[in-house]
Design a protein around this motif. Structure first.
Motif, PDB file in Angstrom:
ATOM      1  N   THR A  96       0.846  -1.186   0.000  1.00  0.00           N
ATOM      2  CA  THR A  96       0.000   0.000   0.000  1.00  0.00           C
ATOM      3  C   THR A  96       0.885   1.240   0.000  1.00  0.00           C
ATOM      4  O   THR A  96       2.085   1.142  -0.167  1.00  0.00           O
ATOM      5  N   GLY A  97       0.294   2.368   0.199  1.00  0.00           N
ATOM      6  CA  GLY A  97       1.058   3.608   0.274  1.00  0.00           C
ATOM      7  C   GLY A  97       0.734   4.537  -0.866  1.00  0.00           C
ATOM      8  O   GLY A  97       0.351   5.672  -0.673  1.00  0.00           O
ATOM      9  N   ASN A  98       0.896   4.012  -2.092  1.00  0.00           N
ATOM     10  CA  ASN A  98       0.504   4.788  -3.268  1.00  0.00           C
ATOM     11  C   ASN A  98       0.307   3.842  -4.446  1.00  0.00           C
ATOM     12  O   ASN A  98       0.769   2.703  -4.441  1.00  0.00           O
ATOM     13  N   ILE A  99      -0.380   4.330  -5.431  1.00  0.00           N
ATOM     14  CA  ILE A  99      -0.745   3.497  -6.585  1.00  0.00           C
ATOM     15  C   ILE A  99       0.490   3.041  -7.361  1.00  0.00           C
ATOM     16  O   ILE A  99       0.497   1.944  -7.927  1.00  0.00           O
ATOM     17  N   GLU A 100       1.542   3.851  -7.373  1.00  0.00           N
ATOM     18  CA  GLU A 100       2.762   3.449  -8.081  1.00  0.00           C
ATOM     19  C   GLU A 100       3.372   2.199  -7.443  1.00  0.00           C
ATOM     20  O   GLU A 100       3.772   1.274  -8.156  1.00  0.00           O
ATOM     21  N   ASN A 138      -6.219   7.272 -11.498  1.00  0.00           N
ATOM     22  CA  ASN A 138      -4.872   6.710 -11.341  1.00  0.00           C
ATOM     23  C   ASN A 138      -4.301   6.166 -12.639  1.00  0.00           C
ATOM     24  O   ASN A 138      -3.192   5.631 -12.657  1.00  0.00           O
ATOM     25  N   PHE A 139      -5.035   6.313 -13.732  1.00  0.00           N
ATOM     26  CA  PHE A 139      -4.604   5.761 -15.024  1.00  0.00           C
ATOM     27  C   PHE A 139      -3.186   6.200 -15.393  1.00  0.00           C
ATOM     28  O   PHE A 139      -2.338   5.376 -15.739  1.00  0.00           O
ATOM     29  N   GLY A 140      -2.887   7.486 -15.333  1.00  0.00           N
ATOM     30  CA  GLY A 140      -1.575   7.994 -15.738  1.00  0.00           C
ATOM     31  C   GLY A 140      -0.445   7.427 -14.902  1.00  0.00           C
ATOM     32  O   GLY A 140       0.604   7.051 -15.433  1.00  0.00           O
ATOM     33  N   LYS A 141      -0.650   7.347 -13.604  1.00  0.00           N
ATOM     34  CA  LYS A 141       0.393   6.825 -12.709  1.00  0.00           C
ATOM     35  C   LYS A 141       0.637   5.336 -12.950  1.00  0.00           C
ATOM     36  O   LYS A 141       1.780   4.885 -13.006  1.00  0.00           O
ATOM     37  N   THR A 186      -8.000  -0.939 -20.282  1.00  0.00           N
ATOM     38  CA  THR A 186      -7.997  -0.502 -18.886  1.00  0.00           C
ATOM     39  C   THR A 186      -9.421  -0.092 -18.549  1.00  0.00           C
ATOM     40  O   THR A 186     -10.012   0.717 -19.258  1.00  0.00           O
ATOM     41  N   VAL A 187      -9.952  -0.678 -17.489  1.00  0.00           N
ATOM     42  CA  VAL A 187     -11.316  -0.370 -17.098  1.00  0.00           C
ATOM     43  C   VAL A 187     -11.382  -0.016 -15.619  1.00  0.00           C
ATOM     44  O   VAL A 187     -10.607  -0.529 -14.815  1.00  0.00           O
ATOM     45  N   GLU A 188     -12.302   0.868 -15.306  1.00  0.00           N
ATOM     46  CA  GLU A 188     -12.555   1.206 -13.906  1.00  0.00           C
ATOM     47  C   GLU A 188     -13.624   0.255 -13.381  1.00  0.00           C
ATOM     48  O   GLU A 188     -14.631  -0.005 -14.053  1.00  0.00           O
ATOM     49  N   VAL A 189     -13.387  -0.256 -12.182  1.00  0.00           N
ATOM     50  CA  VAL A 189     -14.330  -1.165 -11.542  1.00  0.00           C
ATOM     51  C   VAL A 189     -14.671  -0.635 -10.154  1.00  0.00           C
ATOM     52  O   VAL A 189     -13.918   0.143  -9.577  1.00  0.00           O
ATOM     53  N   VAL A 215      -8.133  -3.756  -3.138  1.00  0.00           N
ATOM     54  CA  VAL A 215      -6.945  -3.112  -3.706  1.00  0.00           C
ATOM     55  C   VAL A 215      -7.370  -2.102  -4.765  1.00  0.00           C
ATOM     56  O   VAL A 215      -8.544  -2.036  -5.151  1.00  0.00           O
ATOM     57  N   ASN A 216      -6.411  -1.334  -5.238  1.00  0.00           N
ATOM     58  CA  ASN A 216      -6.681  -0.290  -6.228  1.00  0.00           C
ATOM     59  C   ASN A 216      -6.400  -0.704  -7.659  1.00  0.00           C
ATOM     60  O   ASN A 216      -6.823  -0.028  -8.595  1.00  0.00           O
ATOM     61  N   VAL A 217      -5.649  -1.813  -7.844  1.00  0.00           N
ATOM     62  CA  VAL A 217      -5.274  -2.239  -9.196  1.00  0.00           C
ATOM     63  C   VAL A 217      -5.129  -3.758  -9.249  1.00  0.00           C
ATOM     64  O   VAL A 217      -4.647  -4.380  -8.300  1.00  0.00           O
ATOM     65  N   GLU A 218      -5.577  -4.319 -10.365  1.00  0.00           N
ATOM     66  CA  GLU A 218      -5.387  -5.734 -10.671  1.00  0.00           C
ATOM     67  C   GLU A 218      -5.060  -5.828 -12.153  1.00  0.00           C
ATOM     68  O   GLU A 218      -5.650  -5.112 -12.968  1.00  0.00           O
TER      69      GLU A 218
END
Length: 127
Positions: free
Chosen positions: A45-49, A85-88, A106-109, A116-119
């Motif tokens: 965790t911490g940030n999307i990057e 968060n797409f760009g990051k 890339t899709v938003e869910v 989590v924020n990304v899969e």
């Protein structure tokens, strides 16, 4: 048609009734990876990057177990909890490739496993 289950301890164990990846012929289907640190099982965790980087490292470990590399990826599916968060995520993702990028969507869910924020899932093919 032969089917081989791919598993490595260098990536997180599945959190449900599925395989990390399945190889059918020369094609590898990698299940969606989330930012779990395989060394301790904790969420990154911490940030999307940081989250996106861990997801890509998990994918890399599975590819390696199958004898493949990032350049073998032909299709990627990215699921984001927040499209802002797409760009990051895109920037982190891009560092794992050198030209000849895979096809991708890339899709938003609304929600992902473990909140989590990304899969990311991928399909790769042997050279």
């Amino acid at each position: 048609m032969s089917k081989k289950i791919i598993f490595t301890t260098a990536a997180p164990s599945p959190i449900g009734p599925y395989s990390q990846a399945v190889m059918v012929g020369d094609t590898l289907y990698v299940s969606g990876q989330i930012p779990i640190d395989p060394d301790n099982g904790d969420l990154v965790t911490g940030n999307i990057e940081n989250e996106a980087r861990q997801v890509m490292l998990n994918i890399g470990a599975i590819l390696k177990e199958a004898g493949l590399h990032y350049h073998n990826i032909i299709k990627t599916s990215i699921f984001l909890k927040d499209m802002n968060n797409f760009g990051k995520v895109n920037e982190v993702y891009g560092h794992f490739f050198s030209g000849h990028y895979p096809a991708r969507e890339t899709v938003e869910v609304s929600r992902l496993p473990k909140d989590v924020n990304v899969e990311i899932s991928v399909i790769a093919v042997k050279d």
